[in-house]
Design a protein around this motif. Structure first.
Motif, PDB file in Angstrom:
ATOM      1  N   ASN A  39       1.274  56.642 -12.105  1.00  0.00           N
ATOM      2  CA  ASN A  39       2.613  56.735 -11.553  1.00  0.00           C
ATOM      3  C   ASN A  39       3.561  56.052 -12.527  1.00  0.00           C
ATOM      4  O   ASN A  39       3.340  54.906 -12.906  1.00  0.00           O
ATOM      5  N   ASN A  40       4.595  56.783 -12.963  1.00  0.00           N
ATOM      6  CA  ASN A  40       5.564  56.173 -13.861  1.00  0.00           C
ATOM      7  C   ASN A  40       4.897  55.724 -15.166  1.00  0.00           C
ATOM      8  O   ASN A  40       5.283  54.737 -15.783  1.00  0.00           O
ATOM      9  N   TYR A  44      -1.759  53.130 -10.815  1.00  0.00           N
ATOM     10  CA  TYR A  44      -1.117  52.797  -9.550  1.00  0.00           C
ATOM     11  C   TYR A  44      -2.105  52.934  -8.427  1.00  0.00           C
ATOM     12  O   TYR A  44      -2.754  53.970  -8.285  1.00  0.00           O
ATOM     13  N   GLY A  45      -2.284  51.888  -7.641  1.00  0.00           N
ATOM     14  CA  GLY A  45      -3.212  51.963  -6.524  1.00  0.00           C
ATOM     15  C   GLY A  45      -3.582  50.567  -6.060  1.00  0.00           C
ATOM     16  O   GLY A  45      -3.362  49.587  -6.772  1.00  0.00           O
ATOM     17  N   TYR A  46      -4.156  50.486  -4.867  1.00  0.00           N
ATOM     18  CA  TYR A  46      -4.510  49.174  -4.314  1.00  0.00           C
ATOM     19  C   TYR A  46      -5.533  48.461  -5.186  1.00  0.00           C
ATOM     20  O   TYR A  46      -5.461  47.259  -5.406  1.00  0.00           O
ATOM     21  N   ASP A  49      -4.028  46.834  -8.007  1.00  0.00           N
ATOM     22  CA  ASP A  49      -3.361  45.602  -7.555  1.00  0.00           C
ATOM     23  C   ASP A  49      -4.345  44.444  -7.452  1.00  0.00           C
ATOM     24  O   ASP A  49      -4.063  43.331  -7.878  1.00  0.00           O
ATOM     25  N   ARG A  53      -3.728  41.315  -9.704  1.00  0.00           N
ATOM     26  CA  ARG A  53      -3.288  40.066  -9.066  1.00  0.00           C
ATOM     27  C   ARG A  53      -4.359  38.983  -9.141  1.00  0.00           C
ATOM     28  O   ARG A  53      -4.056  37.799  -8.999  1.00  0.00           O
ATOM     29  N   ARG A 248       5.119  37.027 -15.063  1.00  0.00           N
ATOM     30  CA  ARG A 248       5.248  37.990 -13.973  1.00  0.00           C
ATOM     31  C   ARG A 248       6.626  37.927 -13.338  1.00  0.00           C
ATOM     32  O   ARG A 248       7.194  38.941 -12.957  1.00  0.00           O
ATOM     33  N   ILE A 249       7.139  36.698 -13.160  1.00  0.00           N
ATOM     34  CA  ILE A 249       8.437  36.543 -12.502  1.00  0.00           C
ATOM     35  C   ILE A 249       9.507  36.150 -13.521  1.00  0.00           C
ATOM     36  O   ILE A 249      10.593  35.735 -13.149  1.00  0.00           O
ATOM     37  N   TYR A 250       9.194  36.292 -14.814  1.00  0.00           N
ATOM     38  CA  TYR A 250      10.064  35.933 -15.940  1.00  0.00           C
ATOM     39  C   TYR A 250      10.900  34.683 -15.667  1.00  0.00           C
ATOM     40  O   TYR A 250      12.080  34.627 -15.967  1.00  0.00           O
ATOM     41  N   GLN A 294      -8.958  37.906  -3.733  1.00  0.00           N
ATOM     42  CA  GLN A 294      -7.784  38.755  -3.904  1.00  0.00           C
ATOM     43  C   GLN A 294      -7.942  40.057  -3.122  1.00  0.00           C
ATOM     44  O   GLN A 294      -6.979  40.544  -2.516  1.00  0.00           O
ATOM     45  N   THR A 298      -5.219  41.437  -0.426  1.00  0.00           N
ATOM     46  CA  THR A 298      -4.626  42.772  -0.532  1.00  0.00           C
ATOM     47  C   THR A 298      -5.013  43.631   0.667  1.00  0.00           C
ATOM     48  O   THR A 298      -4.203  44.387   1.184  1.00  0.00           O
ATOM     49  N   TYR A 301      -2.841  42.745   3.510  1.00  0.00           N
ATOM     50  CA  TYR A 301      -1.504  43.323   3.311  1.00  0.00           C
ATOM     51  C   TYR A 301      -1.531  44.801   3.674  1.00  0.00           C
ATOM     52  O   TYR A 301      -0.646  45.307   4.355  1.00  0.00           O
ATOM     53  N   ALA A 302      -2.576  45.501   3.193  1.00  0.00           N
ATOM     54  CA  ALA A 302      -2.660  46.941   3.418  1.00  0.00           C
ATOM     55  C   ALA A 302      -2.795  47.252   4.900  1.00  0.00           C
ATOM     56  O   ALA A 302      -2.300  48.263   5.378  1.00  0.00           O
TER      57      ALA A 302
END
Lengths: 348, 357
Positions: A39-40, A44-46, A49, A53, A248-250, A294, A298, A301-302
């Protein structure tokens, strides 16, 4: 039958079963969990992640495993050391400003400085534990409490923002590469550590010091030096993790970078089937443990578990996993099995 | 030998502790008398002395809060301000309040770092007849006569304003449906409770489809992680309600990483709170479509209370500061909450430059 017994008695068997069990929950609750797409221009996918992460946790777990094995105690300052490293890196990059859109100094310089400072923090812990023989938990408690204060001092109490694309690479993506960069960092850290442990005798030394420090000294190992080294390594790795987390959060968020991550790192070591009292260790076990933690987060969250209940579910799963792996439970299962076998034998 | 040294040290510590304890006790009546004297003095001199114990300078918001106090209680306005920066430590704040009592200030203003543990020191201030005004966070004391008034933000109203804005915007843009996620603050924080409560009520009243609600712990990293996950389980999200600016930054990063766009012409609208400088800059570009203020300018409201007290009037125990609502574009000129109208400010560069923080 023999083969199954061999597999189930392996140290890594239970950690892997736990990870698979956590992942399997998703087959039922979140059917799309294992779907990976591009994606982009990036993966992309759980599952992506989870692996992405978990990178910081994997890096920390490697250091924590070595410290645990050599000294029979844990370094609880790693989260705070991450914040210190992040603060040093961002402060050098910003050149003392609070928020910049262009980096003031080369990234490589800032990162080396940040990692060196983290290494010094590790050396401080190592000195207290190895030289002065202070309990690891107590010795590292000093930086656990003071670390975030030091980070605040470095950033002058503000959140330092580095809004420059080049700094976001390590916590994000390399241009044209679909795999998140933190995964590469984690792999590099793990491979280097594995190679050092396998190619040199360091792994063996760490285990022998952890099993019996005095005996190791008597056979000619410098056990003080080995313990000290593991703490330095742990500090350096915390610095690397802090670099990834801040990229990650610059920004350098002294209050929140690596918050409570030291506990997750210790848990990862425990979930990996390692003895927290030191001695023999399995790096692979700790890494699997880190992914399990992790994956659990996740998964929750899902499943859209509400925020205030999240810790409860996490605790339940952790309790189950830890009990499954406890020696008493294993022994109980073994005797049950033996009894069953005896009963069957008697019936014939 | 070692044991002897330790016991001597222990004795010394105990004796000094007792001396400190006694000193505190005997000082109290003396302060009573001197406080009266100071009241007389202030009436003669004409200036009012205010002691302000600030938490620290951890954020832009806090710095603006301190600036507001400093500019309000200036010499020109007839005040003398004694400012104390506690560097995030309650001990420092307690010491500061004790100093204020000893310096015989007329009013004490306290921005507490934590909720609990203020009884003793506030009792000392009360015994010295010095009114205490709490700003920002609330304190938790069994006897609420220990402080005269509290000034702070109305988090629920902030949430209600933001929700009213969203409904008005959806009507103006004729959006078919609202599929919204709520990235909550740290569970249990007063800002989270107020803003979530308002969100839940509005979602039910307006028939919004709430597809997710999860805590982002007021941090950018967690906001990003939570948004990342929500985007995967729901393809239809078109509004994100973040409970502070940091979470909004993280959510925007996650949305853009997933190949979606934010903003008025994009796939997803991001709403936020606090209007920090970085936050309102994103509102100017439309990345954050609507940003509801959490006003740090407490100075004028505190001055108002002090003036009333000087005139011998009663003051209300809980007072809220006025807070604005900032949005990209001018599609919604004003919002209405419980019959009261609030003006929506369209963000321009001048608006940003004109703000104190």
């Amino acid at each position: 039958m023999e083969k199954i017994k061999k597999i189930t008695s392996m140290q890594l068997f239970l950690p892997i079963v736990c990870l698979v069990a956590v992942l399997l929950i998703n087959v039922i609750t979140t059917p799309g969990f294992f779907k990976i797409s591009i994606n982009n221009g990036v993966l992309y996918g759980y599952i992506v992640d989870v692996v992405n992460r978990a990178s910081e946790l994997v890096i920390l777990a490697v250091g924590m495993t070595l410290v645990t094995a050599a000294s029979g105690g844990q370094d609880i300052s790693v989260g705070a050391v991450m914040a210190v490293a992040g603060a040093v890196i961002c402060q050098i990059l910003s050149g003392g400003e609070v928020s910049v859109n262009q980096i003031a100094n080369p990234i490589i310089l800032a990162v080396i400085a940040g990692v060196i400072v983290a290494g010094i923090c590790g050396a401080f812990n190592g000195f207290l534990v190895a030289k002065l023989n202070i309990q690891p938990m107590v010795a590292t408690l000093i930086l656990y409490t003071a670390g975030r204060g030091i980070a605040q001092l470095i950033t002058k109490g503000q959140i330092t923002y580095i809004r420059d694309e080049s700094y976001q690479v390590i916590g994000g993506f390399i241009k044209g590469c679909p795999v998140p960069t933190p995964i590469f960092v984690a792999i590099i850290v793990v491979v280097i550590t594995m190679v050092i442990l396998k190619k040199t005798a360091l792994g063996l030394y760490i285990e022998s010091v952890g099993i019996n420090g005095d005996a190791s000294r008597l056979v000619g190992l410098n056990s003080t030096m080995i313990k000290f080294l593991t703490y330095v390594i742990c500090g350096v790795l915390a610095g690397v993790a802090g670099w990834v987390a801040s990229s990650r959060i610059y920004s350098a968020d002294a209050n929140n970078i690596g918050l409570n991550l030291e506990m997750d790192a210790i848990l990862a070591v425990a979930l990996g089937g390692n003895n927290l009292g030191g001695g023999k260790f399995s790096l692979a076990g700790s890494i699997i443990g880190a992914f399990t933690i992790q994956a659990l987060t996740t998964t929750l969250y899902a499943m859209n578990v509400s925020g205030d209940q999240l810790p409860v579910y996490k605790a339940i799963v952790v309790v189950v996993i830890v009990v499954l792996q406890s020696p008493v439970f294993k022994k109980f299962m073994a005797t049950q099995k033996a009894r069953k076998a005896a009963a069957q034998g008697g019936g014939q | 030998m070692k044991r002897k040294v330790v016991s001597v040290l222990l004795c010394a510590a105990m004796v000094s502790a007792m001396m400190v304890g006694c000193g505190g006790g005997s000082a109290a009546p003396a302060e009573d008398a001197s406080a009266e004297a100071s009241e007389d003095a202030s009436e003669e001199g004409g200036t009012i002395t205010v002691g302000f114990s600030q938490v620290g300078a951890e954020s832009d918001w806090r710095t603006a809060n301190s600036e507001s106090m400093k500019s309000t209680f200036s010499e020109e306005n007839g005040y003398t301000l004694i400012f104390d920066d506690a560097q995030q430590k309650q001990e420092n704040q307690i010491t500061a309040i004790r100093n204020f009592v000893q310096q015989e200030v007329d009013y004490i203003v306290l921005a507490p770092v934590t909720e609990t543990g203020w009884e003793t020191v506030l009792q000392e201030a009360k015994d010295a007849d010095i009114p205490v005004i709490i700003v920002d966070r609330m304190i938790d004391v069994s006897d609420d006569s220990l402080y005269t008034a509290w000034v702070g933000s109305n988090f629920k109203l902030e949430g209600q304003k933001a929700c009213a804005w969203l409904q008005a915007y959806a009507d103006a843009k004729e959006m078919d449906e609202i599929n919204i996620v709520d990235i909550q603050g740290t569970i249990g924080a007063s800002a989270q409770i107020g803003r979530t409560e308002a969100f839940d009520e509005a979602a039910q009243a307006n028939g919004w489809n709430v597809v997710g609600q999860q805590t982002g712990e007021f941090t950018q990293a967690k906001g990003q992680e939570v948004m990342e996950s929500m985007l995967k389980s729901n393809d239809n999200i078109n509004v994100v309600y973040c409970e502070n600016d940091n979470e909004a930054f993280g959510a925007i990063d996650a949305i853009e990483a997933a190949g979606k766009t934010v903003g008025p012409d994009g796939d997803i609208l991001v709403m936020s709170f606090d209007t920090t400088n970085a936050g309102i800059t994103d509102t100017l570009s439309g990345k954050i479509i609507c940003n509801t203020e959490c006003n740090p300018l407490h100075g004028p409201r505190v001055a108002e209370i002090i003036e009333k007290l000087e005139a011998g009037e009663e003051v209300e125990k809980q007072q809220y500061v006025d807070e604005g609502i900032f949005a990209y574009g001018s599609d919604v000129p004003e919002v209405e909450v419980d019959g009261e109208k609030f003006e929506v400010t369209e963000v321009t560069q001048e608006v940003i430059d004109g703000r104190a923080y």
